[in-house]
Write a protein that holds these residues in place. Structure first.
Motif, short mmCIF file in Angstrom:
data_model
loop_
_atom_site.label_atom_id
_atom_site.label_comp_id
_atom_site.label_asym_id
_atom_site.label_seq_id
_atom_site.Cartn_x
_atom_site.Cartn_y
_atom_site.Cartn_z
N HIS A 170 9.19 -4.56 1.99
CA HIS A 170 7.83 -4.05 1.75
C HIS A 170 7.56 -3.81 0.26
O HIS A 170 6.40 -3.64 -0.15
CB HIS A 170 7.59 -2.76 2.55
CG HIS A 170 8.37 -1.56 2.06
ND1 HIS A 170 7.95 -0.79 1.01
CD2 HIS A 170 9.53 -1.03 2.49
CE1 HIS A 170 8.82 0.19 0.80
NE2 HIS A 170 9.80 0.06 1.69
N GLN A 171 8.61 -3.82 -0.55
CA GLN A 171 8.42 -3.65 -2.00
C GLN A 171 8.06 -4.96 -2.69
O GLN A 171 7.68 -4.96 -3.86
CB GLN A 171 9.71 -3.09 -2.63
CG GLN A 171 10.08 -1.70 -2.17
CD GLN A 171 11.43 -1.26 -2.72
OE1 GLN A 171 12.44 -1.93 -2.54
NE2 GLN A 171 11.44 -0.14 -3.42
N ILE A 172 8.18 -6.06 -1.96
CA ILE A 172 7.91 -7.37 -2.55
C ILE A 172 6.44 -7.70 -2.43
O ILE A 172 5.91 -7.87 -1.32
CB ILE A 172 8.75 -8.47 -1.86
CG1 ILE A 172 10.25 -8.16 -2.02
CG2 ILE A 172 8.43 -9.83 -2.43
CD1 ILE A 172 11.16 -9.09 -1.22
N ASN A 173 5.75 -7.73 -3.56
CA ASN A 173 4.33 -8.08 -3.58
C ASN A 173 4.00 -8.72 -4.92
O ASN A 173 4.84 -8.78 -5.83
CB ASN A 173 3.45 -6.84 -3.33
CG ASN A 173 3.78 -5.70 -4.29
OD1 ASN A 173 3.87 -5.89 -5.50
ND2 ASN A 173 3.97 -4.49 -3.75
N MET A 174 2.78 -9.21 -5.05
CA MET A 174 2.40 -9.95 -6.24
C MET A 174 2.41 -9.07 -7.49
O MET A 174 2.74 -9.52 -8.58
CB MET A 174 1.02 -10.58 -6.04
CG MET A 174 0.75 -11.75 -6.96
SD MET A 174 1.90 -13.14 -6.74
CE MET A 174 1.33 -13.81 -5.19
N ARG A 175 2.08 -7.81 -7.33
CA ARG A 175 2.10 -6.90 -8.48
C ARG A 175 3.53 -6.76 -9.02
O ARG A 175 3.74 -6.80 -10.23
CB ARG A 175 1.55 -5.53 -8.07
CG ARG A 175 1.50 -4.52 -9.21
CD ARG A 175 0.92 -3.21 -8.75
NE ARG A 175 0.91 -2.23 -9.82
CZ ARG A 175 0.51 -0.97 -9.68
NH1 ARG A 175 0.06 -0.55 -8.49
NH2 ARG A 175 0.54 -0.13 -10.70
N SER A 190 4.90 -8.13 -12.75
CA SER A 190 5.59 -7.24 -13.70
C SER A 190 6.94 -7.83 -14.09
O SER A 190 7.31 -7.84 -15.27
CB SER A 190 5.79 -5.86 -13.07
OG SER A 190 4.56 -5.22 -12.84
N MET A 191 7.67 -8.34 -13.09
CA MET A 191 8.96 -8.96 -13.36
C MET A 191 8.81 -10.16 -14.27
O MET A 191 9.62 -10.39 -15.19
CB MET A 191 9.59 -9.39 -12.03
CG MET A 191 10.92 -10.11 -12.15
SD MET A 191 11.37 -10.98 -10.62
CE MET A 191 10.27 -12.42 -10.74
N ASN A 192 7.76 -10.93 -14.06
CA ASN A 192 7.59 -12.19 -14.79
C ASN A 192 7.24 -11.98 -16.26
O ASN A 192 7.24 -12.95 -17.03
CB ASN A 192 6.51 -13.04 -14.11
CG ASN A 192 6.94 -14.49 -14.00
OD1 ASN A 192 8.12 -14.76 -13.73
ND2 ASN A 192 6.03 -15.41 -14.21
#
Length: 468
Positions: A361-366, A370-372
């Motif tokens: 559930h922590q995996i999202n586009m936001r 941020s990672m990218n």
């Protein structure tokens, strides 16, 4: 001044500064040669050039030897007395620094060298230099230049690789796209025919001018793949005959293609995780390439056998070498001893470093965006690797391709409504294992785009099934 280029024939002249190249310069009234990505050990060649009143500037990032060539100038941050702060520029990156210095010295437009940042990025990516510090900055803007003002030759290569649709990139360009789509095709020219073909392709200013060299480069790449596959099969058969207790792999076949030994060394090292050297015969000598395992200095191990070698050079992770055929067996034994003396047993076990545990559930586009911001990713700045536990197959996972790959749809115990898809290359055999059991997955995150809709998916590196 009149400026031209010279690409040595890797089979007739080798990989660095050659006497034939210097003779060519003399015949064409050249007074200055600039060596790019080579030359730091070309002591005799530079002396030979000096005897013909030809000066040398050396732009190299390989490790220096005990003696330094008597060139007019040497740009190499690995020299012991060099104070330049970034030690890991590619050879092309050092050439870019020379171009920047010349624009300052000659009061030229300081932005002029920026036109070549796309080439700097390609060189840095394909030479597997650390993507930290200045390299990361150069690659960021180089990739940006490829995307915004793509050279005709690069466009044709990316089309052939399936990265372009209707003349547009399928997705944002990454270092991986350069390493796996552009680099092998450019390298195939020199491996299978001549490097000059790649120069003609990259410097073409129109699509029409680039079409013929692009076609030949792509044909070379197809041939290279076929040779690569055949050599790898032969090499892996030889690996089966090796003593499993040895800590290195040195394989020789006089009929192997010299232009593909480096690729095969990498692939053999993937299967038998040891410092690996693949050698073939060329002009009566044993010549080849070395690839190391994580954290081990293969160049130092080769250097300890220098008295058996005619030439050698490279980095901690990769090197090239040439020796007399009669020295091969002694070299094999001494290289094994050199590796065994210093390698830690843990370095012989492939591992996947994990950066963070994530809940689905922590995996999202936001989170992804941020990672990218840490991109471009590459050596020493790798794309973050995540792990998630207690995963369950939704019963919609299946084998794809030739059956060796796995297309996943998973959820997580306790939050079954949160579904995410993924792809696991080479893990098709795990389908039955995960069918009715919880498992953990190690993965990176990628964007998948289909019919204009973007979604996140897992690029699964490994799967571990939970104990029953």
């Amino acid at each position: 001044p009149n400026v031209s280029y010279y690409i040595p024939d890797r089979y007739g002249e080798g990989y660095g500064v050659s006497l034939k190249g210097i003779d060519f310069a003399e015949d064409n009234d050249v007074s200055l040669m600039i060596a790019l990505d080579c030359g730091i050990k070309a002591v005799d060649q530079v002396d030979y050039a000096a005897g013909k009143n030809i000066d040398f500037i050396i732009c190299d990032h390989h490790l220096p030897g005990k003696s330094i060539p008597k060139a007019v100038a040497i740009l190499n941050p690995l020299q012991s007395d060099c104070t330049y702060p970034d030690k890991y520029l590619s050879g092309c990156g050092i050439g870019f620094k020379l171009a920047q210095a010349l624009t300052q010295a000659w009061d030229l437009d300081k932005h002029e060298p920026y036109k070549y940042l796309d080439l700097v990025a390609i060189a840095a990516a394909c030479d597997i230099v650390p993507l930290i510090g200045e390299n990361r900055v150069l690659c960021h803007f180089g990739i940006q230049l490829i995307e915004e003002a793509m050279r005709p030759g690069l466009k044709l290569l990316l089309e052939n690789a399936g990265r372009l649709v209707d003349g547009r990139l399928k997705k944002d360009l990454t270092i991986g796209d350069i390493v796996f789509a552009i680099g092998p095709r450019i390298n195939a020219a020199g491996r299978m025919e001549h490097g000059q073909l790649a120069v003609e392709l990259i410097t073409s200013t129109t699509t029409k001018a680039a079409e013929i060299p692009a076609s030949r480069v792509n044909e070379n790449n197809t041939t290279r793949r076929e040779v690569d596959k055949q050599m790898l099969e032969q090499a892996l058969a030889m690996v089966q005959e090796l003593n499993e207790n040895t800590v290195s792999t040195v394989l020789f076949d006089p009929n192997w293609h010299k232009g593909v030994v480096g690729i095969v060394a990498s692939r053999v090292q993937d299967v038998r995780y040891r410092p690996t050297i693949i050698l073939t015969e060329a002009e009566g000598m044993a010549t080849g390439s070395a690839r190391s395992v994580e954290g081990f200095d293969v160049h130092a191990a080769i250097e300890s056998c220098a008295d058996l070698l005619d030439t050698y050079g490279g980095h901690r992770a990769a090197a090239g070498l040439t020796m007399k055929l009669e020295n091969l067996e002694e070299f094999r034994d001494r290289f094994e001893a050199a590796v065994d003396a210093v390698i830690d047993p843990s370095q012989l076990i492939p591992s996947i470093p994990i950066d963070l545990e994530l809940k689905l559930h922590q995996i999202n586009m936001r989170f992804y965006n941020s990672m990218n911001r840490m991109a471009p990713f590459g050596p020493e700045n790798m794309r973050p690797v995540f792990v998630s536990h207690n995963l369950k197959d939704t019963k919609r996972s299946k084998k794809v391709g030739d059956g060796s790959h796995l297309k996943l749809e998973v959820c997580q115990s306790g939050v079954e409504a949160q579904l995410i898809r993924g792809i696991a290359f080479g893990l098709g055999h795990m389908l039955d294992e995960i069918e009715d059991r919880e498992f953990s997955a190690v993965y990176t995150l990628e964007i998948n785009e289909f019919n204009g809709v973007k979604s996140l998916e897992l690029m699964v590196r490994d799967i571990k099934v939970s104990a029953s």
